[in-house]
Design a protein around this motif. Structure first.
Motif, short mmCIF file in Angstrom:
data_model
loop_
_atom_site.label_atom_id
_atom_site.label_comp_id
_atom_site.label_asym_id
_atom_site.label_seq_id
_atom_site.Cartn_x
_atom_site.Cartn_y
_atom_site.Cartn_z
N GLY A 1 -8.40 83.29 -10.19
CA GLY A 1 -7.26 83.14 -9.31
C GLY A 1 -6.04 82.59 -10.07
O GLY A 1 -6.07 82.52 -11.30
N ILE A 2 -5.01 82.25 -9.35
CA ILE A 2 -4.92 82.17 -7.89
C ILE A 2 -4.49 83.54 -7.35
O ILE A 2 -3.48 84.10 -7.80
N ASN A 3 -5.22 84.04 -6.37
CA ASN A 3 -4.87 85.30 -5.75
C ASN A 3 -3.66 85.13 -4.84
O ASN A 3 -3.54 84.14 -4.13
N ASP A 4 -2.76 86.10 -4.86
CA ASP A 4 -1.56 86.00 -4.03
C ASP A 4 -1.81 86.58 -2.64
O ASP A 4 -1.19 87.55 -2.20
N GLY A 5 -2.70 85.95 -1.93
CA GLY A 5 -3.11 86.33 -0.59
C GLY A 5 -4.51 85.81 -0.35
O GLY A 5 -5.24 85.53 -1.29
N PRO A 6 -4.91 85.65 0.92
CA PRO A 6 -6.20 85.04 1.22
C PRO A 6 -7.37 86.00 1.02
O PRO A 6 -7.22 87.22 1.07
N ASN A 7 -8.54 85.42 0.79
CA ASN A 7 -9.80 86.16 0.79
C ASN A 7 -10.75 85.41 1.71
O ASN A 7 -11.55 84.59 1.27
N ALA A 8 -10.62 85.69 3.00
CA ALA A 8 -11.40 85.00 4.02
C ALA A 8 -12.02 86.01 4.96
O ALA A 8 -11.46 87.08 5.21
N GLY A 9 -13.19 85.67 5.49
CA GLY A 9 -13.97 86.62 6.28
C GLY A 9 -14.93 87.33 5.36
O GLY A 9 -14.57 87.75 4.26
N ASN A 10 -16.19 87.47 5.78
CA ASN A 10 -17.21 87.92 4.82
C ASN A 10 -17.00 89.34 4.34
O ASN A 10 -17.37 89.68 3.22
N TYR A 11 -16.38 90.21 5.14
CA TYR A 11 -16.14 91.56 4.65
C TYR A 11 -15.08 91.55 3.55
O TYR A 11 -15.25 92.18 2.50
N VAL A 12 -13.99 90.84 3.78
CA VAL A 12 -12.92 90.75 2.79
C VAL A 12 -13.43 90.08 1.52
O VAL A 12 -13.15 90.52 0.40
N VAL A 13 -14.20 89.01 1.68
CA VAL A 13 -14.75 88.30 0.53
C VAL A 13 -15.62 89.23 -0.32
O VAL A 13 -15.56 89.22 -1.55
N GLY A 14 -16.41 90.07 0.34
CA GLY A 14 -17.29 90.97 -0.39
C GLY A 14 -16.57 92.02 -1.20
O GLY A 14 -17.11 92.56 -2.16
#
Length: 289
Positions: A90-103
């Motif tokens: 990181g740091i990623n310029d946007g969130p990675n939340a929720g298990n589908y997005v995280v995967g």
């Protein structure tokens, strides 16, 4: 923590020139020796995809690799002489939340590769409580998520945390002063929106020359990764509805509340018990020849 400086491998999925990576490196250099091995170009959304071959280029901070974030992690942990204590992605310029997005996240994918190779990892993503996505990244200040991630790294390094989990997935706000930090779990909330285009000569990815044949249909698959939000619009409004939808303790509720979400993840696809499946398999054994 040992008196020896931490050996830190830093990567990302936005590319080696991304502002988020630069902010993370600046903070990490105060607590350890930082080696950057990051994709030469943007590799967002590639998950933990790997390549057999990748071209390496020297960079003042380490190396740029023509490959995925997972390639960068694999190369750093097995292609260099350094014995790294931890991988930070990181740091990623946007969130990675929720298990589908995280995967599907390349940021998280780098951390998963580290976990499979036996090295602790922290994946760090940022969000803006009003704008949601930090894009274009040049217009945002990533120093707060960097300080938060660095403080977390200092506390967990050398503890038993990574004996219990494979990866910490962090989502931190860039615009909330002194945000609360909460242990969370990724929430399953996902759907897919499908469009059919019966007649067109305009195809995605720049392919504008091929005419569709009579038996062909252009299909567009669009994620609904937040409720009633297709694509990349800001999904937060109206906030009260999201508070009701997402219980406290989930990564998405933490974001709705402007908090730092820290999700401890198991990345080894652990075994799940199912007595129903065991019974079905047993009943079918006599039919297998």
């Amino acid at each position: 923590m040992s008196d020896m400086p931490l050996q830190i491998l830093l990567t990302n999925d936005d590319g080696i020139d991304a502002p988020g990576l630069a902010a993370m490196r600046e903070e990490l250099t105060a607590v350890g020796e930082v080696t950057v091995i990051a994709p030469a170009e943007n590799q967002s959304g590639v998950g933990r995809a790997r390549n057999e071959f990748a071209v390496r280029r020297e960079h003042p901070w380490g190396y740029a690799l023509d490959g995925t974030p997972a390639d960068c992690t694999a190369y750093g942990l097995r292609g260099l002489d350094t014995d790294f204590d931890i991988v930070v992605s990181g740091i990623n310029d946007g969130p990675n939340a929720g298990n589908y997005v995280v995967g599907r996240s390349g940021t998280v994918g780098a951390g998963i590769e580290a976990a499979f190779l036996g090295t602790p990892a922290i994946a760090v993503s940022s969000y803006h409580a009003r704008d949601f996505f930090c894009h274009p990244p040049e217009e945002y200040d990533f120093s707060r998520p960097a300080r938060i991630a660095c403080a977390l790294l200092e506390r967990v390094a050398g503890t038993s945390v990574f004996g219990d989990v494979g990866l910490l997935n962090v989502n931190a706000p860039i615009d909330v002063p002194q945000p609360r930090m909460r242990v969370t779990e990724p929430l399953a909330d996902y759907d897919q929106h499908v469009d059919h285009h019966e007649s067109t000569t305009l195809l995605p990815d720049g392919d504008t020359d091929r005419q569709l044949d009579d038996d062909e249909t252009l299909v567009r698959l669009r994620d609904v990764s937040w409720p009633e939000t297709v694509g990349y619009e800001n999904p937060f409004p109206p906030r009260d509805e999201h508070r009701e939808r997402y219980p406290v303790g989930t990564d998405r509720r933490a974001m709705v509340d402007g908090e730092v979400s820290v999700s401890p993840l198991s990345v080894h696809h652990g075994h799940a018990e199912s007595q129903t499946l065991a019974g079905i398999v047993d009943s079918l054994s006599e039919f297998v020849e």
